[in-house]
Design a protein around this motif. Structure first.
Motif, PDB file in Angstrom:
ATOM      1  N   LEU A  90       0.860  -1.180   0.000  1.00 51.23           N
ATOM      2  CA  LEU A  90       0.000   0.000   0.000  1.00 51.23           C
ATOM      3  C   LEU A  90       0.897   1.231   0.000  1.00 51.23           C
ATOM      4  O   LEU A  90       1.837   1.314   0.795  1.00 51.23           O
ATOM      5  CB  LEU A  90      -0.887   0.029   1.254  1.00 51.23           C
ATOM      6  N   VAL A  91       0.613   2.175  -0.863  1.00 50.84           N
ATOM      7  CA  VAL A  91       1.405   3.393  -0.953  1.00 50.84           C
ATOM      8  C   VAL A  91       0.612   4.549  -0.343  1.00 50.84           C
ATOM      9  O   VAL A  91      -0.551   4.762  -0.697  1.00 50.84           O
ATOM     10  CB  VAL A  91       1.756   3.721  -2.416  1.00 50.84           C
ATOM     11  N   VAL A  92       1.237   5.259   0.592  1.00 52.40           N
ATOM     12  CA  VAL A  92       0.592   6.392   1.259  1.00 52.40           C
ATOM     13  C   VAL A  92       1.185   7.692   0.735  1.00 52.40           C
ATOM     14  O   VAL A  92       2.412   7.833   0.615  1.00 52.40           O
ATOM     15  CB  VAL A  92       0.776   6.315   2.788  1.00 52.40           C
ATOM     16  N   THR A  93       0.324   8.636   0.434  1.00 56.40           N
ATOM     17  CA  THR A  93       0.758   9.943  -0.024  1.00 56.40           C
ATOM     18  C   THR A  93      -0.157  11.005   0.562  1.00 56.40           C
ATOM     19  O   THR A  93      -1.148  10.694   1.229  1.00 56.40           O
ATOM     20  CB  THR A  93       0.729  10.030  -1.566  1.00 56.40           C
ATOM     21  N   THR A  94       0.177  12.262   0.333  1.00 56.67           N
ATOM     22  CA  THR A  94      -0.720  13.369   0.656  1.00 56.67           C
ATOM     23  C   THR A  94      -1.237  13.938  -0.664  1.00 56.67           C
ATOM     24  O   THR A  94      -0.741  13.577  -1.733  1.00 56.67           O
ATOM     25  CB  THR A  94       0.006  14.472   1.454  1.00 56.67           C
ATOM     26  N   PRO A  95      -2.209  14.828  -0.619  1.00 61.68           N
ATOM     27  CA  PRO A  95      -2.718  15.390  -1.869  1.00 61.68           C
ATOM     28  C   PRO A  95      -1.706  16.263  -2.607  1.00 61.68           C
ATOM     29  O   PRO A  95      -1.907  16.578  -3.796  1.00 61.68           O
ATOM     30  CB  PRO A  95      -3.924  16.224  -1.413  1.00 61.68           C
ATOM     31  N   GLN A  96      -0.642  16.664  -1.931  1.00 62.21           N
ATOM     32  CA  GLN A  96       0.323  17.583  -2.521  1.00 62.21           C
ATOM     33  C   GLN A  96       1.047  16.941  -3.702  1.00 62.21           C
ATOM     34  O   GLN A  96       1.506  15.796  -3.637  1.00 62.21           O
ATOM     35  CB  GLN A  96       1.344  18.008  -1.469  1.00 62.21           C
ATOM     36  N   THR A  97       1.193  17.670  -4.782  1.00 61.02           N
ATOM     37  CA  THR A  97       1.827  17.147  -5.989  1.00 61.02           C
ATOM     38  C   THR A  97       3.255  16.705  -5.733  1.00 61.02           C
ATOM     39  O   THR A  97       3.682  15.637  -6.185  1.00 61.02           O
ATOM     40  CB  THR A  97       1.808  18.209  -7.102  1.00 61.02           C
ATOM     41  N   ALA A  98       4.016  17.501  -4.991  1.00 61.30           N
ATOM     42  CA  ALA A  98       5.412  17.156  -4.721  1.00 61.30           C
ATOM     43  C   ALA A  98       5.515  15.839  -3.949  1.00 61.30           C
ATOM     44  O   ALA A  98       6.397  15.017  -4.224  1.00 61.30           O
ATOM     45  CB  ALA A  98       6.082  18.281  -3.934  1.00 61.30           C
ATOM     46  N   ALA A  99       4.634  15.635  -2.985  1.00 53.66           N
ATOM     47  CA  ALA A  99       4.646  14.386  -2.216  1.00 53.66           C
ATOM     48  C   ALA A  99       4.222  13.210  -3.083  1.00 53.66           C
ATOM     49  O   ALA A  99       4.768  12.106  -2.969  1.00 53.66           O
ATOM     50  CB  ALA A  99       3.731  14.509  -1.003  1.00 53.66           C
ATOM     51  N   ALA A 100       3.260  13.431  -3.954  1.00 54.25           N
ATOM     52  CA  ALA A 100       2.764  12.358  -4.814  1.00 54.25           C
ATOM     53  C   ALA A 100       3.850  11.862  -5.759  1.00 54.25           C
ATOM     54  O   ALA A 100       3.988  10.659  -6.004  1.00 54.25           O
ATOM     55  CB  ALA A 100       1.548  12.840  -5.596  1.00 54.25           C
ATOM     56  N   GLU A 101       4.623  12.781  -6.297  1.00 48.56           N
ATOM     57  CA  GLU A 101       5.677  12.389  -7.230  1.00 48.56           C
ATOM     58  C   GLU A 101       6.706  11.496  -6.551  1.00 48.56           C
ATOM     59  O   GLU A 101       7.219  10.552  -7.152  1.00 48.56           O
ATOM     60  CB  GLU A 101       6.348  13.637  -7.800  1.00 48.56           C
ATOM     61  N   VAL A 102       7.015  11.780  -5.278  1.00 45.56           N
ATOM     62  CA  VAL A 102       7.975  10.964  -4.542  1.00 45.56           C
ATOM     63  C   VAL A 102       7.357   9.626  -4.155  1.00 45.56           C
ATOM     64  O   VAL A 102       8.038   8.589  -4.147  1.00 45.56           O
ATOM     65  CB  VAL A 102       8.466  11.711  -3.291  1.00 45.56           C
ATOM     66  N   ALA A 103       6.075   9.615  -3.832  1.00 46.11           N
ATOM     67  CA  ALA A 103       5.415   8.385  -3.395  1.00 46.11           C
ATOM     68  C   ALA A 103       5.431   7.324  -4.486  1.00 46.11           C
ATOM     69  O   ALA A 103       5.515   6.118  -4.194  1.00 46.11           O
ATOM     70  CB  ALA A 103       3.978   8.687  -2.978  1.00 46.11           C
ATOM     71  N   VAL A 104       5.358   7.744  -5.721  1.00 43.82           N
ATOM     72  CA  VAL A 104       5.362   6.790  -6.829  1.00 43.82           C
ATOM     73  C   VAL A 104       6.620   5.931  -6.801  1.00 43.82           C
ATOM     74  O   VAL A 104       6.591   4.731  -7.102  1.00 43.82           O
ATOM     75  CB  VAL A 104       5.244   7.533  -8.179  1.00 43.82           C
ATOM     76  N   ARG A 105       7.726   6.512  -6.385  1.00 44.73           N
ATOM     77  CA  ARG A 105       9.004   5.783  -6.400  1.00 44.73           C
ATOM     78  C   ARG A 105       8.976   4.558  -5.491  1.00 44.73           C
ATOM     79  O   ARG A 105       9.541   3.521  -5.814  1.00 44.73           O
ATOM     80  CB  ARG A 105      10.143   6.706  -5.974  1.00 44.73           C
TER      81      ARG A 105
END
Length: 376
Positions: free
Chosen positions: A249-264
């Motif tokens: 399960l991948v956790v992220t916040t709505p922020q674009t910058a956080a989302a880009e890192v979460a993908v990794r």
């Protein structure tokens, strides 16, 4: 006249609170006799200074007293011999070193994130409690060795913030239980007078995760959650090697910058053979008392991560839930009472509950898998 066999049957059904098995099955009930209306029961605990000794003695006394015709109970408490304890450990451990091999019926889910500060540990703790509240047997490994927080989030700390040490049976460790969740963390092994910090490199981290998987007795679990450290470093690689069949399960916040890192973190999980089963968006928009909605961290991050990890229709990754910012969620983390228990009607608790329901609905199929059964 009351028969000693009746008392033995009642006492044998008492469960050891740590091993979660009846005393009779564990060979902990020794001599049982009845003299008139007095029952005498001898039991053997697993270790000297067993932390559950008082509770076991109390439960044994109550079970014996519940037998018709018994008005008084005398309990003699002893300790197993080393050979008896070794035989018990071997029986509990079973033929395999790890209960989480590829053919295990336990579903292993690693909760990961690309960066810290997204509330991954808080979500993992609440998700574990929510699954346990739905009747599942749940274990939780705090694999964030450098930033462990699971004991505090589950209230497994004393007044000084120190977690309890697991009970040991030789080289087998029994994890503490909170809210129905069996949890283990490196914080439980730090000396009381030592700083609550760990400064380890790769080999020590790998050994710790390996021991959590092999030397901690979780028993038969439906789900094992692993609270991963942020990023794609040593622990992520070790878990990928040790548990290549795990789901992620991948956790992220709505922020674009956080989302880009979460993908990794999801991409690295796939490189080790693990399967990404969903994305959870934390710190999403919440509704103010006047009815207005505040997007403190923007919007769309969770959907963006899910879309980036969905390479085709077969490997589509869903957005399992969007958990809004919540004072109750934060308070539950500070007090050690997860919001799904302390404030179940809170919007964050509701969202986490929906994620738990989605995980239960999407459990792995047993089709084509060998089951650990054999003809008698």
């Amino acid at each position: 006249m009351t028969d000693a066999a009746q008392v033995r049957q009642a006492v044998s059904a008492v469960a050891d609170p740590e091993l979660r098995r009846p005393l009779g099955e564990l060979d902990m009930v020794r001599e049982v006799s009845v003299d008139g209306d007095v029952a005498r029961v001898a039991i053997a605990l697993t270790i000297v200074g067993c932390p559950a000794a008082d509770r076991i003695e109390r439960d044994v006394r109550g079970a014996a007293a519940s037998v018709p015709g018994i008005d008084a109970v005398e309990v003699e408490v002893g300790v197993m011999t080393p050979d008896e304890r070794a035989a018990l450990v071997a029986r509990i451990r079973g033929p395999r070193r790890s209960a989480f091999d590829a053919d295990s019926l336990t579903r292993v889910i690693a909760v990961t994130s690309g960066k810290g500060g997204v509330g991954k540990s808080t979500l993992t703790a609440n998700l574990a409690v929510a699954l346990a509240g739905r009747g599942l047997a749940v274990g939780l490994i705090d694999a964030d060795v450098h930033g462990f927080s699971i004991p505090a989030l589950l209230g497994l700390v004393d007044a000084d913030g120190r977690p309890p040490q697991p009970t040991r049976l030789d080289d087998l460790m029994l994890p503490p239980v909170a809210f129905g969740v069996k949890a283990i963390s490196i914080g439980m092994f730090l000396p009381p007078d030592a700083p609550a910090a760990v400064a380890w490199r790769g080999p020590m981290l790998h050994r710790t995760i390996s021991q959590f998987l092999t030397d901690v007795h979780f028993g038969d679990l439906d789900v094992l959650l692993i609270d991963m450290p942020p990023g794609t470093g040593d622990v992520a690689i070790s878990v990928g090697q040790l548990l290549p069949h795990a789901e992620v399960l991948v956790v992220t916040t709505p922020q674009t910058a956080a989302a880009e890192v979460a993908v990794r973190s999801g991409l690295v999980a796939r490189q080790t053979g693990q399967r990404v089963i969903g994305v959870i968006e934390n710190m999403a928009a919440f509704t103010l008392p006047d009815g207005s909605v505040l997007d403190l961290f923007g919007s769309g991050g969770g959907a963006a991560v899910a879309a980036s990890l969905s390479t085709d229709a077969i490997t589509a990754v869903p957005l399992l839930g969007s958990v809004p910012l919540s004072p109750a969620l934060r308070t539950g983390g500070d007090t050690g009472v997860p919001v799904v228990v302390g404030a179940p009607s809170d919007s964050a608790a509701t969202a986490i509950g929906l994620v738990a329901d989605a995980l239960i609905a999407g459990r792995r199929s047993l089709a084509g898998r060998s089951l650990p059964v054999r003809p008698d």
